[in-house]
Write a protein that holds these residues in place. Sequence first.
Motif, PDB file in Angstrom:
ATOM      1  N   ARG A  73       0.827  -0.990  -0.090  1.00  0.00           N
ATOM      2  CA  ARG A  73      -0.203  -0.005  -0.009  1.00  0.00           C
ATOM      3  C   ARG A  73       1.083   1.263   0.012  1.00  0.00           C
ATOM      4  NH1 ARG A  73      -3.601   0.316   5.225  1.00  0.00           N
ATOM      5  NH2 ARG A  73      -1.938   1.828   6.008  1.00  0.00           N
ATOM      6  N   GLY A 154       0.889  -5.290  10.340  1.00  0.00           N
ATOM      7  CA  GLY A 154      -0.467  -5.387  10.958  1.00  0.00           C
ATOM      8  C   GLY A 154      -1.094  -6.769  11.077  1.00  0.00           C
ATOM      9  N   LYS A 173     -11.270  -2.950   6.947  1.00  0.00           N
ATOM     10  CA  LYS A 173     -10.043  -2.726   7.475  1.00  0.00           C
ATOM     11  C   LYS A 173      -9.132  -1.867   6.547  1.00  0.00           C
ATOM     12  CE  LYS A 173      -6.883  -5.593   9.910  1.00  0.00           C
ATOM     13  NZ  LYS A 173      -7.229  -5.102  11.176  1.00  0.00           N
ATOM     14  N   GLY A 359       3.055  -2.541  16.564  1.00  0.00           N
ATOM     15  CA  GLY A 359       1.821  -2.456  16.102  1.00  0.00           C
ATOM     16  C   GLY A 359       1.182  -3.899  15.968  1.00  0.00           C
ATOM     17  N   ALA A 373       0.319   1.197  18.339  1.00  0.00           N
ATOM     18  CA  ALA A 373       1.189   1.232  17.391  1.00  0.00           C
ATOM     19  C   ALA A 373       2.064   2.372  17.296  1.00  0.00           C
ATOM     20  CB  ALA A 373       0.417   0.818  16.093  1.00  0.00           C
TER      21      ALA A 373
END
Length: 508
Positions: A73, A154, A173, A359, A373
């Motif tokens: 991402r 994550g 999410k 995290g 986190a």
Amino acid sequence: GFLKWTWRLTYLSAIGGTIYIGWGIYQGRTPPAQYDPDPSKKTLVVLGTGWGAVSLLKKLDTENYNVIVVSPRNYFLFTPLLPSCTTGTIEHRSIMEPIRSFLRHKKAAVKYYEAECTKIDYENKMIYINDESEIKGSTSATEVPFDMLVVGVGAENATFGIPGVREHGCFLKEVPDAQKIRKRIMDCVETATFKDQSPDEVKRLLHMVVVGGGPTGVEFAGELQDFFENDLRKWIPEISNNFHVTLVEALPNVLPMFSKNLIEYTEQTFKEETIDIRTKTMVKRVEEKYIEAEYTDASGKKVLEKIPYGLLVWATGNALKPVVKDLMSQIPAQKDSRRGLAVNEYLVVKGTENIWAVGDCAIANYAPTAQVASQEGAFLARLLNQMAKTDSIETELAELSNVQEKAASKDLRDEAFGKIKDLQKRLRRVKSIGPFEYSHQGSLAYIGSEKAVADISWLTGNLATGGQLTYFFWRSAYLSMCFSTRNRILVIMDWAKTQVFGRDVSRE
Ligand code: FAD
Ligand code: NAI
């Protein structure tokens, strides 16, 4: 006189504020020249661009390492406002910050690869990465060696192996999840109003079921009911009698992490908003058009019930990512850890020396939240900055000892000795960084109809409040936590747009 001065002061602060924001925008748009990374330095690989990884990168002195970031991402996502994107209260791009522009502002250049890490080879200090995007080049899978590794990937959505969840439910999410939900809400509404639709089918299509009464499920249910009350029923009045939101929770109450009175307040508010809460109801199976849930009836008997739905949002918390599970299987010290990478008080993955975790993928006895986190990321940045300083002081010390030994005169020897003493003092100071300590600022959640609940830690103790005032606090707190000035301005504009024009009910 007083009025004139008040005016002058207001005028001056407006000019000051504009200059300040303008300067911020100018700086944001014109990044300075960057150093090239020094190849003699250690390679630090950071996995992820979420809360943990980005807060680490924010504070990390990148000139100390060759920093490489790997994440599928290429943006940071401000998750606390993601539920608002499912109904268009906020547009998703307003809460995204491109990682490219952020990294371009670091002092020394940072490499970024848009890829998923598929395997961490702990023994050989190597990660394997895959370009999972639509467009592929001649290379789409390769490896990256590391000296030091920070894992901030994550977690995944938990399904507990319940059949049908992945096929028929929507998670909440990531940005594509919110987009999918937004589209499905409108699809359900438009299909329900299709010519000659049977009454049972209309009821089913307009039944919006949310599974999981944690903050994700509660916030989404609240946002969805707002969408219906403020917009949908206005433009499509024929759905008014059938549109219905139900929240299903296995435990006896929703929001278990909040104080008892706030749980009651939330449940009461949901009742007023006509959101059904089905507690002590455990979903066992998901089919395309209904879920099967088990609850205990008044006589104590377990009953299996079929609940038809049009939209199903599944928010039952976190599960381990495969890449994390695989890493854990390589390290004997992780054998007994179930929920994530066990880390010590310096966030070092237990059983390793050169891997840290932050995290949701790390288990450090705190809840998997953005708050934790980001504090972990900031702590680790400090730690890594100090470690680099320690390394450079130790090298300098070794050189000076050499000089001292070989010094031709007593004066030169004394001079080197003085410098060594100073450096040793500095080294002790640098090395004295304490372990990670989490400081809980409180919990906040939006519950719909412009109300929020907040459990806040004050100096004097805890404050538990709920209502409209808390909602304004919720808004200002989240606004101040947004990643950048750009995000803040976009979010304010989205809120204003929703207030003035209402939410957009087009299906795209
Ligand atoms: P994430 O932020 O999830 O980031 C993980 C990163 O790793 C992503 O960039 C991802 O693309 C990347 N990644 C994934 N797999 C790989 C791989 N194999 N290789 C490389 N990179 C990978 N917490 C709060 O404190 N307050 C809130 O109000 C709040 N609201 C929330 C609302 C929603 C809808 C959700 C879903 C969560 C919310 N949370 C909130 C929880 C919070 O978002 C998480 O605890 C937080 O995101 C965890 O940060 P992280 O860095 O561990 O993971
Ligand atoms: P969660 O783990 O907090 O809640 C999931 C809920 O689903 C639990 O209450 C569980 O009992 C229920 N559940 C599980 N299986 C079920 C089943 N089969 N049938 C019915 N119910 C079932 O998960 P959530 O809300 O996704 O949050 C994840 C993390 O993110 C948490 O740590 C949370 O604190 C954080 N978060 C914080 C927010 C905030 O502070 N406003 C907002 C959203 C998330």
